[in-house]
Design a protein around this motif. Structure first.
Motif, short mmCIF file in Angstrom:
data_model
loop_
_atom_site.label_atom_id
_atom_site.label_comp_id
_atom_site.label_asym_id
_atom_site.label_seq_id
_atom_site.Cartn_x
_atom_site.Cartn_y
_atom_site.Cartn_z
N LYS A 126 0.87 -1.17 0.00
CA LYS A 126 0.00 0.00 0.00
C LYS A 126 0.92 1.23 0.00
CE LYS A 126 -3.58 2.62 1.45
NZ LYS A 126 -4.54 3.08 0.44
N LEU A 127 0.67 2.13 -0.94
CA LEU A 127 1.44 3.38 -1.00
C LEU A 127 0.63 4.47 -0.32
CD1 LEU A 127 2.96 3.82 -4.58
CD2 LEU A 127 4.15 4.17 -2.41
N CYS A 128 1.22 5.14 0.64
CA CYS A 128 0.48 6.18 1.39
C CYS A 128 1.10 7.55 1.12
CB CYS A 128 0.55 5.89 2.88
SG CYS A 128 -0.12 4.27 3.30
N THR A 129 0.23 8.54 1.01
CA THR A 129 0.75 9.88 0.70
C THR A 129 0.99 10.71 1.96
OG1 THR A 129 -1.52 10.52 0.31
CG2 THR A 129 -0.21 10.10 -1.64
N THR A 130 0.43 10.30 3.08
CA THR A 130 0.67 11.06 4.33
C THR A 130 0.97 10.09 5.47
OG1 THR A 130 -1.66 10.94 5.02
CG2 THR A 130 -1.02 12.85 3.66
N PRO A 131 1.65 10.59 6.52
CA PRO A 131 1.88 9.75 7.70
C PRO A 131 0.58 9.29 8.33
CG PRO A 131 3.28 11.70 7.78
CD PRO A 131 2.35 11.89 6.61
N GLU A 132 -0.44 10.16 8.31
CA GLU A 132 -1.72 9.82 8.93
C GLU A 132 -2.36 8.63 8.21
OE1 GLU A 132 -0.80 12.94 8.07
OE2 GLU A 132 -0.40 13.65 10.10
N GLU A 133 -2.32 8.65 6.87
CA GLU A 133 -2.89 7.54 6.09
C GLU A 133 -2.15 6.24 6.42
OE1 GLU A 133 -2.40 8.05 1.86
OE2 GLU A 133 -3.59 6.28 1.40
N ALA A 134 -0.82 6.34 6.53
CA ALA A 134 -0.02 5.14 6.83
C ALA A 134 -0.34 4.63 8.23
CB ALA A 134 1.47 5.48 6.71
N ALA A 135 -0.48 5.54 9.18
CA ALA A 135 -0.76 5.15 10.57
C ALA A 135 -2.11 4.42 10.65
CB ALA A 135 -0.76 6.39 11.46
N GLU A 136 -3.08 4.93 9.91
CA GLU A 136 -4.41 4.32 9.90
C GLU A 136 -4.34 2.89 9.32
OE1 GLU A 136 -6.94 5.50 11.23
OE2 GLU A 136 -8.66 4.48 10.35
N TYR A 137 -3.58 2.75 8.24
CA TYR A 137 -3.45 1.44 7.58
C TYR A 137 -2.79 0.44 8.54
CZ TYR A 137 -2.59 -1.96 3.85
OH TYR A 137 -2.57 -3.10 3.07
N ILE A 138 -1.74 0.89 9.21
CA ILE A 138 -1.01 0.00 10.14
C ILE A 138 -1.94 -0.42 11.28
CG2 ILE A 138 0.90 -0.13 11.80
CD1 ILE A 138 2.39 1.94 9.98
N ARG A 139 -2.70 0.54 11.78
CA ARG A 139 -3.61 0.27 12.90
C ARG A 139 -4.61 -0.85 12.54
NH1 ARG A 139 -4.62 5.57 13.65
NH2 ARG A 139 -2.87 5.98 15.03
N ASN A 140 -5.09 -0.82 11.29
CA ASN A 140 -6.16 -1.76 10.90
C ASN A 140 -5.66 -3.02 10.20
OD1 ASN A 140 -8.13 -0.02 11.86
ND2 ASN A 140 -8.04 1.21 9.98
N PHE A 142 -4.12 -6.63 9.62
CA PHE A 142 -4.01 -7.86 10.41
C PHE A 142 -2.66 -8.50 10.06
CE2 PHE A 142 -4.62 -12.42 11.07
CZ PHE A 142 -5.00 -12.40 12.41
N GLY A 143 -1.72 -8.45 10.99
CA GLY A 143 -0.40 -9.03 10.72
C GLY A 143 0.68 -7.96 10.74
N ASP A 144 1.87 -8.37 10.32
CA ASP A 144 3.03 -7.46 10.37
C ASP A 144 3.32 -6.84 9.01
OD1 ASP A 144 3.51 -7.84 13.07
OD2 ASP A 144 4.77 -9.61 12.72
N LEU A 145 3.89 -5.66 9.04
CA LEU A 145 4.22 -4.93 7.82
C LEU A 145 5.69 -4.51 7.84
CD1 LEU A 145 1.11 -2.58 7.89
CD2 LEU A 145 1.64 -4.12 5.99
N ALA A 146 6.22 -4.27 6.64
CA ALA A 146 7.52 -3.58 6.54
C ALA A 146 7.21 -2.14 6.14
CB ALA A 146 8.38 -4.25 5.47
N VAL A 147 7.78 -1.20 6.86
CA VAL A 147 7.54 0.23 6.61
C VAL A 147 8.76 0.80 5.91
CG1 VAL A 147 7.08 2.46 7.70
CG2 VAL A 147 6.21 0.35 8.76
N LYS A 148 8.52 1.42 4.72
CA LYS A 148 9.65 1.91 3.93
C LYS A 148 9.36 3.32 3.39
CE LYS A 148 10.62 -2.74 2.14
NZ LYS A 148 10.89 -3.58 0.96
N PRO A 149 10.22 4.29 3.69
CA PRO A 149 10.12 5.55 2.94
C PRO A 149 10.42 5.24 1.47
CG PRO A 149 11.71 5.70 4.77
CD PRO A 149 11.36 4.27 4.63
N VAL A 150 9.74 5.89 0.51
CA VAL A 150 9.94 5.46 -0.89
C VAL A 150 11.30 5.87 -1.45
CG1 VAL A 150 7.49 5.36 -1.48
CG2 VAL A 150 8.79 7.44 -1.95
N GLY A 151 11.92 6.90 -0.86
CA GLY A 151 13.18 7.41 -1.42
C GLY A 151 14.40 6.72 -0.83
N LEU A 152 15.58 7.23 -1.18
CA LEU A 152 16.85 6.63 -0.73
C LEU A 152 17.08 6.90 0.76
CD1 LEU A 152 19.20 7.60 -3.71
CD2 LEU A 152 18.11 5.40 -3.26
N THR A 153 17.55 5.88 1.46
CA THR A 153 17.82 6.06 2.90
C THR A 153 19.16 5.44 3.30
OG1 THR A 153 16.69 3.99 3.41
CG2 THR A 153 15.36 6.01 3.53
#
Ligand code: GLY
Length: 432
Positions: A126-140, A142-153
């Protein structure tokens, strides 16, 4: 007549590139790098100590020395458009144009491309455009996710739930990722492996499989780093990657290169696939648009065919599998790093090397002042042990690392039988 080649970048990866190119006696090398790598400097006709992302400076240096070819090492230079400028000036470039390098520099582009062309090995995302959208997705979710900023880190931006963070930690992390897209992916379970290939626009020629070690401390503990070390086997394969897994991974990379052509972004350079070999086969963790670091040091130490010919054939679009051969030997690469790397690395500490027989030494983020080697804030230098068996290669690399004195450390477990057996057993357990 000599073949003049520019190498962009000054880390261990580029020291390995320069060393491999120089096996061809007709090569004349030039390098632009942010810090004066003592190993690279000794091997080049001329070096420019300058940021590797300054496109105009790279181009001017390339033109000053009338180079015919360039190899772009770091992703930041690709993102800045160094390959575009060199290619526009008629210099044959190993390293994709900026739009093509998005396969690494924009993780959202990569996933959308894989989905559009129905390329296998793509995790649900899931690609999220804001931190709030990402937080909501993570909250709901079921299971574990990998969280990645889309750019170079620099390899340090990913947080995996169930490994580095819990659900609340993941939410807190995304809230720090302002002004950038955030990629959330299903957490992949399995064993990681790296498959790199030379690519001439259409043909991919694979290199031996490598396994990197991202975590800072022994036992795969601690924060992520640029990579603490890596190994290859004499078979060029791993027992936890079957022939079918290898074929699937290579097909994924071939389909990705073909999809990039369809998108008007032909790929010339090194394609790096980082895979998680899961119970259901290989899935793509990410692609990089360049050699891996440390992985380049393993494979280029083993390269027995002429690297300059490979460069010429990548640029000409005439690469063939017969251009590429590697020694059937094992390698273990171990990085020496500042003691408190990656979180609080101290620069300017003197180090001394001991004997390092049966290894190749590659300098990375280290400078020489008054004949004394001094640490910088990233990985310092690496030893690649080479041997008939993993044990021989590991023993050589480990002895060389133990001979280094100073405010530095390394991971003693990389390439050991214990860690290797654990990895193999883990895969068996996953596949039943
Ligand atoms: N070894 C990981 C990388 O080069 O990004």
């Amino acid at each position: 007549m000599n073949i003049r080649i520019l190498v962009v970048g000054g880390s261990g990866r580029e020291h390995a590139i320069v060393t491999a190119l120089l096996k061809n006696a007709k090569t004349e090398l030039y390098c632009i790098m942010a810090k004066k790598n003592p190993g690279i400097t000794k091997l080049c006709r001329d070096v420019l100590i300058h940021p590797e992302t300054d496109v105009d400076a790279v181009l001017a240096f390339a033109k000053q020395h009338n180079v015919q070819y360039a190899i772009v090492g770091p992703e930041a230079s690709l993102a800045a458009g160094v390959s575009d400028a060199l290619a526009n000036a008629g210099i044959g470039c190993v390293g994709p144009l900026r739009a093509t390098a998005r396969i690494e520099t924009d993780k959202g582009f990569c996933r959308n491309l894989m989905q559009k062309y129905a390329i296998g090995g793509c995790p649900t995302y899931k690609l999220c455009t804001t931190p709030e959208e990402a937080a909501e997705y993570i909250r709901n979710y079921f299971g574990d996710l990998a969280v990645k900023p889309v750019g170079l880190t620099g390899g340090k931006g990913v947080r995996v739930m169930g490994e580095q963070v819990d659900r609340e930690g993941a939410i807190a992390y995304v809230m720090t990722l302002k002004d950038q897209m955030i990629l959330l992916e299903e957490r992949l379970l399995g064993e990681e492996f790296t498959l790199m290939a030379f690519v001439d626009g259409k043909t991919l020629v694979p290199m031996p499989l490598v396994q990197d070690h991202k975590r800072a401390f022994e036992g795969d503990k601690g924060p992520n780093t640029g990579g603490m070390g890596s190994y290859t086997l004499a078979s060029k394969m791993f027992p936890f990657v079957t022939e079918a897994d290898f074929a699937a991974a290579l097909a994924i990379m071939q389909e990705t290169v073909a999809a990039l052509v369809e998108e008007g972004c032909p790929y010339k350079g090194i394609l790096y696939g980082q895979f998680m070999n899961t119970a259901l086969g290989p899935k793509v963790i990410e692609f990089n648009a360049r050699f891996g670091d440390p992985e380049a040091m393993n494979v280029l130490t083993l390269l027995e065919s002429d690297f300059v010919t490979i460069v010429e054939h990548i640029v000409a679009g005439t690469l063939a599998p017969t251009d590429v051969s590697f020694k059937s030997m094992a390698t273990v690469c171990k990085y020496i790093v500042p003691k408190d790397y990656p979180e609080h690395p101290h620069a300017g500490d003197p180090i001394t090397l001991g004997s390092h027989e049966n290894t190749t030494l590659y300098y990375a983020n280290v400078v020489e002042e008054g004949g004394v080697l001094k640490t910088q804030t990233s990985r310092t230098l690496a030893f690649v042990g080479i041997g008939a068996s993993l044990g021989d290669a590991e023993a050589a690399a480990e002895a060389a690392c133990r001979g280094v004195s100073g405010n530095v450390r390394h991971r003693g477990d990389i390439g050991t039988e214990t860690l290797f057996a654990k990895r193999t057993a883990h895969m068996k357990e996953l596949r039943g």
